[in-house]
Every structure is written in C-alpha cells, then in structure tokens.
Enzyme design. Structure first.
Site, mmCIF file in Angstrom:
data_model
loop_
_atom_site.group_PDB
_atom_site.id
_atom_site.type_symbol
_atom_site.label_atom_id
_atom_site.label_comp_id
_atom_site.label_asym_id
_atom_site.label_seq_id
_atom_site.Cartn_x
_atom_site.Cartn_y
_atom_site.Cartn_z
ATOM 1 N N CYS A 147 -44.384 -31.644 -65.057
ATOM 2 C CA CYS A 147 -42.952 -31.434 -65.303
ATOM 3 C C CYS A 147 -42.182 -32.514 -64.554
ATOM 4 C CB CYS A 147 -42.497 -30.033 -64.887
ATOM 5 S SG CYS A 147 -42.552 -29.717 -63.130
ATOM 6 N N CYS A 188 -14.258 -61.349 -75.105
ATOM 7 C CA CYS A 188 -14.474 -61.567 -73.673
ATOM 8 C C CYS A 188 -15.842 -62.195 -73.434
ATOM 9 C CB CYS A 188 -14.368 -60.253 -72.904
ATOM 10 S SG CYS A 188 -12.786 -59.403 -73.104
ATOM 11 N N CYS A 218 -42.747 -33.570 -60.918
ATOM 12 C CA CYS A 218 -43.864 -34.465 -60.618
ATOM 13 C C CYS A 218 -43.385 -35.920 -60.632
ATOM 14 C CB CYS A 218 -44.980 -34.288 -61.641
ATOM 15 S SG CYS A 218 -45.640 -32.624 -61.745
ATOM 16 N N ASP A 230 -17.475 -46.280 -94.614
ATOM 17 C CA ASP A 230 -16.920 -47.518 -95.145
ATOM 18 C C ASP A 230 -17.307 -47.565 -96.621
ATOM 19 O OD1 ASP A 230 -15.888 -50.215 -95.242
ATOM 20 O OD2 ASP A 230 -17.990 -50.853 -95.310
ATOM 21 N N CYS A 238 -13.460 -56.451 -75.096
ATOM 22 C CA CYS A 238 -13.675 -56.735 -76.508
ATOM 23 C C CYS A 238 -14.699 -57.863 -76.629
ATOM 24 C CB CYS A 238 -12.374 -57.094 -77.229
ATOM 25 S SG CYS A 238 -11.546 -58.543 -76.568
#
Length: 839
Positions: free
Chosen positions: A158, A90, A161, A534, A87
């Site tokens: 591509c 920390c 390479c 929200d 969290c």
C-alpha cells in the site's frame, strides 16, 4: 447570435502567434520588461502557471507531464521551470531574449508545462540566465540536473510502503531526490551512487528494486508463493498434530518456524519503517504477531503472519494487472527493422535508425517507427494508437505510426521520429505519468490515513495499559484487544481503494485510443454536464465537398469539365474539392491555357479560345455580368450553410457549384451517446455566420450554438456555460482552440495521433478523429467514480464492524487480519473490473 465582445484580448489562438510576439515584445513594460498583455500577476504570485489573462483554469499539465520538447543541439544542457508566463507569447519572448546571450546554442520554452531547456557551448554560459529571466519579468527555478533513474519496485502492499522507502532513501547522503509511486510500482531517484547501491538499500527495507526495463520478473512471485505454502503447511501440521497427542512444545515450535518463514520480510520492513519514522502496515502486523507470541498465543500469531503473507501475495498478483494495463503497448513496436541501404536491405536495431532512413515493412509485419510512406499502398491496423478496430487505407504521403500493423501491401517508409519520440512512446510516457498523479479523492484519503493510523495506534497502546492499570479486567485480555486494534488500525483497503481504480480506468481508456492525463481529469470527466464543440474539423470533416450543382445552358458534365479545367490550376481548398469531385465522377478536363489567379476572387483560363472564369459573386459583378439568378442561388445555398462558386464568361454565367464542409457521419450519434452518458447540454462554437451555424447545429443535433465567434471569443462562450452552473468540457483540435481548451473545466483534443500540440494542450486526448470515443470516456469516468465510492464505503464499513466486534470479544486476531487483507483484496478485484469495462 451576436458576436460576444471579449474583455481580455490577451487570449489568442495559436494562429495569432505572430501578432502576440510583435505586440508582447514591442509593448513591454519598462518596469518588468515583460509583455504588457501578460501582467495580470507578478512572477512571485504566479507559481501555478495560470493563463490568468484568459481567466482560465490552472494548467495542471505543468505539474503532471514531462516536457516533450524538440531535441536540442549537442553540448551542455540544463532544464528549468519558468514562473510567471501568462500566454504562449511569453515563451517566445524568453526564447528570443536568451538566444542573444553569449555561447547559448539554443533555447526551448514550453508554455503549457512551464519548462525550459537550454543548450550551451560552455558551463559559464548558464550563469547570466537567471538575471536575464528576471529582466524579462519572470522568475526561474533550476530543475534537478543529476542522474535520475527509474526503478521498478516489487513488494509494496500500500502507499505507506512507498512512503517508508522514500523516507529511508532520503536519509542517505548520496540521494538528492526520490519519489515512489505505489499505484505504478515505480521509483524515480536522483542520486550520485551506483545502481547497485540503490538496489541494496531498497532490499534492506524488504523490497526489491530493478532498473526499469520492458521485461517483467516473476521470480519474486514464485518466492512469495513458496513462503506462503511452506508456512501454511507448518501451521497445518502443528494444528492437526495437537489433536493427535503432539507435545505442546512441538506444536509451538512448528508455529514459531512458520512465523519466522513468513514473518521475516514484514518484520524487516517494519524495522526500517520505524527507523525512517513511518508507521506502515508492516509495523502494525509485526507488533500484533509478536504480541500474540508474547502472551502465548502461538497459533494466533502464526495465523496472523500467514494470512498477512497470503493476502499480500494475492494483492500483488491482482494489482500487477493494473500496473501492466498498458504494458502490452511496449511490446507492440518491433525491436528491429529492415533498412534500405542502396539496393540492399539490412536488419538494424531501431535504436540505430536515424531520421530520414528508409525502412521496408512487409505485409503482416508491425511498423517499427513513425514515418511517412514513400512507396506502396496498404491497409494499416491502427488500433494500438487510435483504438480504431477497422484498418485505415494508406498511400504515398500518409503518416504511419510505430506499433501499428501493415495488413496487405509492402511499404517503404521514410522515418520521421526516433524510437524515443514515436507516438506510441509518447502515449506510454503520458499514461504512466498520468497514473502517478494523485486524484483529489486519493490525496484526501492519504491525508486521512496519515492521521487515522497513528491515532488508532496510540489508542491501542492506551487500551493495553490503562484499563488493567485501574483494575478493570486482566492484562492478557486488554493486551489481546489492543493487538486486535493494532491490526484494525491498518487502513490498507481504504488507501488502496482509489489509486487502483484510477490506474485501471486510465489503462482501459488508453486501450480504446483515449489518453486521460491524470486522476484529476478522470474525476472531472465524470462531473461534466455540458460539452462544447469546435465546428470545423470536430463536428465536421474540416474539408469542403461538392454538395450541389446547377448548370445553365449546358449539361452538368460539360459544366464540371470546364470547372475542372479552371480549378485544377488553383491550390485553394474549395478548388481542390471541385477537382476531386470531378475525378470521382470520371470527368475529363479540357485543354486550357493562359491560366491566371485573380487574388481574392477566383481564377481564369482560355478554353478553346474563349476566356472562362470560376470565382465568387464579386468577380462577376465587376465584369458587369447578369448575376440575378446567381444571387438567388447563392442566397439559397448560404441558408443551407454552403459556399457557391460561379462558372462563366464575361458575358454569361453558365452554372454554379455549391461546396460545403460536411458533417462527420458519427457526429449526431456520438452526441446522442453523450446525452445517454449523462451530459445535459451539447454546444457548438463556430466562426461561421448564423445561417451556416443553424444548419450544422441542426444536422449535428446539438442543443445550442454560438455563431460568428473569433477564436479568442470561444473562451467567453465557455465562461457563459460555466456561469450557468455547468461543468464544461471543450472539444477541439488542440491548436486553434488552445485558449478555449484551457478555459474549460476539461479540455479534450481530437486527432492526437498526428498532433503533438494536442498531446501537450489538452487534459484528455482522442487519438483518432472519432467523437464516438467521447461517450466511452465519460462512461469509464462515471464507472470509476462509482467503483471508488463503493470501495471507500466498503473499506470504512469493514473497519467500523471490526472495531465494534473487538470489545464484546467477538473478534479474534486472525479474523482482524482477514478483515484487513481480505477487504484490500476485494477492493482491488472490484477496481480490476474497470480494465475490461465496455459500453
């Protein structure tokens, strides 16, 4: 709805950071020294940096973006990755713990990216960091400290390479780490040699490297164009001459020269690919061309090489459009600015301007740096940042962004960010990082191609040898079929099908003011079936406005004048809304004195010798005023989702003013557009009471709502949607809604242009506060997924048809090459449609 009880109380909004710091540090485990709320996993297990205490998804952000930390003090600096943080508290614990160490100047830990930067006054100061981190209950990994540079790579056709370049450079002792991204054409390399050494080594493999800059070189395309034209002319001369008596040796010589001209680069690249144990398209094509010449098919061999060169040239020209999909953003911010020095104006490079300098921007000019207006008013075109087509009015105190255009008045702006930290620089950085991330589909196809190519290569060799060896057919016939199979073994179209579409879609979204942080999130957006919003600041404006006035015993104008006088003293948002409303109506305040703030209840002031009050019901009940009519009015307004302010004296209530957080004008239409884009359910999450929630939900036209939620309880609401079988997205402001954004399958933050936290927290960022960008995001995602599927199926079908045509003898070598390079070109052109996609 009843409040949902959240089992895991570790999850908190960032408003509760102080609470977490206090509890996570004071209730630490004796065994680990780590916050007790953060012990759901051991550091060793938690390498994915999950917010496991929230039961949330893996924080992809930690793997996909560079840390956008505040600048550290000067001195020795090192970067680390921290494993085991559960969290945001920390991160604070680690910062506090390390700052106590000797000679440590500063520590910045970013939870969402799991990265830490440490500044110290000496090299020795870094030695105890690892043991200190271990004491705190986490594990640490030093990030590359060498000289990492970014190069533009030209000539890649591509992803094989890119792998060849990586393998070659990783074999050099001076190279510590290298990654090459085909989709963006960039290479990041940490090495102890010079830039020239890197460029020379890349050149050996057949590609061109240049230290990254904003300028684009077109010399390479011109050279390739000349090679294609010259070899094509030589082949045409040899072919036409053969019909007019030209000796066979002369025609063969022309074909040989054509092969040498257009085949030099692929053969050279093939040599280094084999040397670095890579099996790319250059190896396959070179083997096919040389094999054709070996059996005397000079025209076929020359045609194979020419078609290959032509296909690569056209592919490169096409894919550059996707690689430059946000290149125009780099050119938006001017390189110089007018800086006010005393009473004079001086023109300075933006790199020499520091925070706090005052710059002057004239009408029609582009704003060079992020800042805050200190003088002047104007309309600013913010389309490069937010995707808004309508200019936004700006005045003193408003923020402005680099790269936006000052439409009218002259502005004086105080610089708030250096050139490398501006919003537009962060956008470019985030989009480029996102374009380099492999989506699940792309990763699967790359893995498939890495198995498919060598299997078909071995099969081609077997076809060349075994049938004629047992007397079935001729050596020439089976050798030719084997060469055809070599060409068909090249999965270029299939491998290129996904990254080009993803890069194009991310570039398109960026131009419309939407930042998608990677292919993973682009794919996820296309599968979203439920979107949770929200309420405050997302569906609503986030600021209260006067919505109703009821005057008793006097006119509305007189009531507003008294309310204006009282509320002008208060700094409360509701008071400010009443003051703003009165100003808009042209109401003048009266002469007031003896102002007093009554904490939690309202304000009072003396007007013409009499004390007036503005406040809530509790204030007037304590004064024993007659509140019967006021109670009825307040109840009516609460049922409509409004808050009422009572105005009166100790003896008499003279009126009420209702205030509400108004719904955004675009909310209802934006949600309707979401439904049309395939979203099945829209949900509102709010801490408001049931009545308010019901009114707002009705106005916004959401399908359902969760009311009376604490910030952390929004996580449980998201989980409820997921348990119902929905792929759920959460839309919030990126700050208070951080746990819910992380718990959702897709986190979408609004208003990223003004919020660094939004950029760091969410998977998708709407740069402006406009919900109507959501439907465009979903539609771009679905369109990208549809194009990816089209490309994959088309590529597979072409390969299958080519394989089937080999054995009856219907496929020629040049047709095999055309099927491969042509399919790759068609796939790229199909993906390019996403760059210009509009609703």
């Amino acid at each position: 709805m009843r409040r949902i009880e959240l089992a895991d109380k570790c999850c908190r909004s960032t408003k509760e950071t102080e609470y977490k710091e206090k509890n996570c540090s004071s209730h630490s485990s004796k065994e680990t020294g780590k916050s007790s709320c953060c012990q759901s996993k051991s550091p060793a297990e938690n390498h994915s940096v999950k917010t496991s205490c929230c039961g949330s998804k893996e924080q992809h952000t930690a793997e996909k973006t560079e840390t956008l930390l505040d600048p550290l003090p000067s001195g020795e600096k090192r970067s680390y990755r921290i494993h085991g943080m559960d969290c945001p508290a920390c991160a604070k614990t680690i910062e506090k713990g390390l700052r106590t160490l000797k000679d440590i100047a500063d520590v910045k830990v970013h939870y969402s990216t799991a990265k830490m930067q440490v500044a110290a006054s000496s090299q020795e100061a870094f030695n105890p960091i690892a043991s200190e981190i271990k004491k705190l209950g986490f594990s640490i990994e030093a990030l590359h400290q060498g000289d990492t540079k970014t190069f533009d790579i030209e000539g890649m056709d591509c992803s094989s390479c890119a792998k060849s370049i990586e393998n070659h450079l990783n074999g050099l002792p001076s190279v510590k780490h290298v990654t090459v991204h085909f989709s963006t054409g960039k290479m990041k390399i940490e090495h102890s040699g010079s830039v020239k050494d890197v460029i020379n080594e890349v050149s050996k493999i057949g590609y061109q490297a240049s230290l990254q800059s904003g300028k684009k070189s077109i010399q390479k395309n011109k050279n390739e164009q000349r090679v294609v034209i010259l070899s094509g002319v030589l082949i045409a001369l040899g072919f036409i001459g053969s019909f007019y008596g030209m000796p066979a040796m002369m025609s063969a010589a022309l074909y040989f020269i054509a092969m040498a001209v257009s085949g030099y680069k692929p053969v050279k690249s093939a040599y280094y690919a084999i040397k670095s144990r890579s099996l790319d398209m250059n190896v396959l094509m070179s083997a096919a061309a040389i094999g054709a010449a070996f059996i005397g098919e000079w025209l076929e061999g020359a045609t194979v090489v020419w078609l290959f060169a032509l296909g690569n040239y056209l592919q490169t020209k096409s894919i550059e459009r996707t690689r430059n999909s946000i290149h125009h953003l780099m050119e938006l911010a001017p390189s110089e600015a007018w800086v006010q020095v005393g009473s004079e104006l001086m023109k300075k490079p933006v790199e020499d301007i520091t925070i706090g300098d005052i710059i002057v921007v004239k009408p029609g000019d582009k704003i060079p740096l992020d800042g805050e207006i200190t003088r002047g008013e104007s309309s600013v075109n913010q389309a490069p940042i937010t995707g808004e087509s309508i200019p936004v009015d700006k005045q003193i105190g408003d923020a402005v962004y680099a790269g936006t255009i000052n439409e009218h008045g002259s502005l004086e702006i105080k610089v708030t960010k250096l050139i490398e930290d501006t919003t537009i620089s962060n956008i470019i950085h985030l989009v480029e990082e996102a374009q380099e991330q492999k989506a699940p589909t792309e990763a699967f196809i790359d893995k498939f191609a890495s198995i498919y190519t060598p299997v078909v290569f071995i099969l081609a060799l077997a076809i060349m040898v075994f049938p004629p060896l047992i007397g079935f057919g001729t050596w020439d016939g089976w050798f030719y079929k084997g060469l055809e199979l070599l060409v068909v073994a090249c999965p270029c179209a299939l491998v290129i099908s996904t990254p080009v579409a993803i890069v194009s879609a991310i570039g398109n979204a960026a131009k419309h003011g939407v930042l998608i942080k990677g292919g993973t999130f682009l794919e996820t957006a296309g599968a979203i079936s439920a979107v949770a919003f929200d309420k405050t600041g997302t569906l609503t404006e986030g600021k209260p406005n006067v919505s109703d006035i009821k005057a008793l015993h006097l006119s509305e104008e007189e009531l507003l004048s008294i309310a204006f006088t009282l509320e002008d003293y208060s700094a409360h948002p509701i008071a400010k809304s009443i003051v703003d409303y009165a100003n808009e109506k042209g109401i003048q305040p009266q002469q007031g004195e003896l102002f007093k703030n009554i904490v939690g209840k309202g304000v009072q002031a003396a007007i013409q010798g009499e004390i007036f009050y503005a406040g809530n019901l509790k204030l007037f009940e304590q004064m024993n005023a007659d509140v019967k009519d006021a109670k009825k009015y307040i109840q009516e307004q609460q049922n409509k989702g409004r808050t009422a302010v009572i105005i009166g004296t100790q003896n008499q209530i003279i009126g009420m003013i209702a205030v509400s957080d108004t719904i955004r004008k675009t909310s209802a239409s934006a949600l309707q557009a979401l439904k049309q884009s395939g979203v099945k359910q829209t949900v509102m999450l709010t801490g408001d009471n049931e009545g308010t929630a019901k009114v707002i939900a009705s106005e916004a036209n959401v399908d359902r709502y969760f009311a009376e939620l604490m910030p952390e309880e929004k996580v449980e609401a998201i989980k409820t949607l997921q348990k119902e079988g929905h792929k759920a997205a959460m839309v919030g402001d990126g700050i208070n809604d951080a746990p819910a954004l992380a718990a959702a399958d897709l986190g979408i933050a609004m208003g990223g242009a003004g919020t660094d936290t939004a950029m760091e927290t969410a998977d998708i960022i709407l740069m402006a506060d406009h919900l109507d960008k959501l439907s465009h995001t979903m539609k771009v995602s679905k369109k990208a997924l549809a194009i990816i599927k089209q490309n994959i199926w088309f590529s597979i079908m072409i390969k299958v048809i080519a394989l089937i045509f080999i054995f009856p003898g219907w496929l020629t070598l040049w047709l095999a090459v055309l099927s491969d390079t042509g399919a790759a070109l068609i796939v790229i052109l199909n993906a390019l449609r996403l760059l210009n996609y509009k609703e």
